[in-house]
Design a protein around this motif. Structure first.
Motif: not given
Length: 174
Positions: A125-142
């Protein structure tokens, strides 16, 4: 008596669950769209259990379980830490910068970790998938914490970041 709604551990765990759920949903959607359900947690779990040489080609149920447990524990810890920073920033505005820096460091750590292990996954899986998912998770937490702490949200609207405290006067003649 402290407000039970803002209990650090309880609220931190809820915050972690929100972030973990968003990231897990992201992985699920990405994996399903590629025609490989549960590929990401299977690969990451197998990597955690057996190292780079033990990643099987298909879905590895024990890998999914291990990845889910690690994922949940990491987000619980991050949720508690993020909530602690939010509580500190709600009490003392100077902590708002710590909150921002903490988020940047956490996202950088997550991205760096994923970029480091990507070659061991066989580039499944491309690294951008992990980075985008992590950013989405952090945004949801915020967003979750932002709604639970309207006083802090108001402080960001009323006081620009960096204007939390007054600077000491400069000595004359310098």
């Amino acid at each position: 008596m402290p407000d039970a709604r803002h209990s650090l551990i309880r609220e931190g765990l809820l915050t972690g669950i929100v972030g973990a759920a968003v990231l897990a949903l992201w992985y699920f959607v990405i994996d399903m769209s590629a025609g490989h359900p549960l590929r990401t947690p299977s690969t990451l779990g197998a990597l955690a259990l057996h190292g780079p040489d033990g990643v099987p080609p298909g879905v590895y149920p024990m890998g999914v379980l291990v990845a889910t447990l690690i994922h949940g524990a990491a987000f619980a810890a991050f949720g508690i830490g993020l909530t602690a920073l939010v509580h500190a920033a709600a009490r003392e505005l100077a902590w708002r910068m710590g909150l921002v820096i903490g988020l940047v460091v956490a996202l950088g750590f997550s991205a760096g970790l994923m970029f480091a292990i990507a070659p061991w996954t066989g580039e499944r899986f491309p690294s951008w998938v992990i980075v985008a998912g992590s950013a989405a998770g952090a945004a949801a937490m915020l967003v979750f914490l932002w709604r639970r702490h309207p006083k802090l949200a108001k402080s960001f609207r009323d006081v620009p970041l960096g204007d939390e405290t007054e600077s000491p006067p400069h000595p004359r003649g310098r």
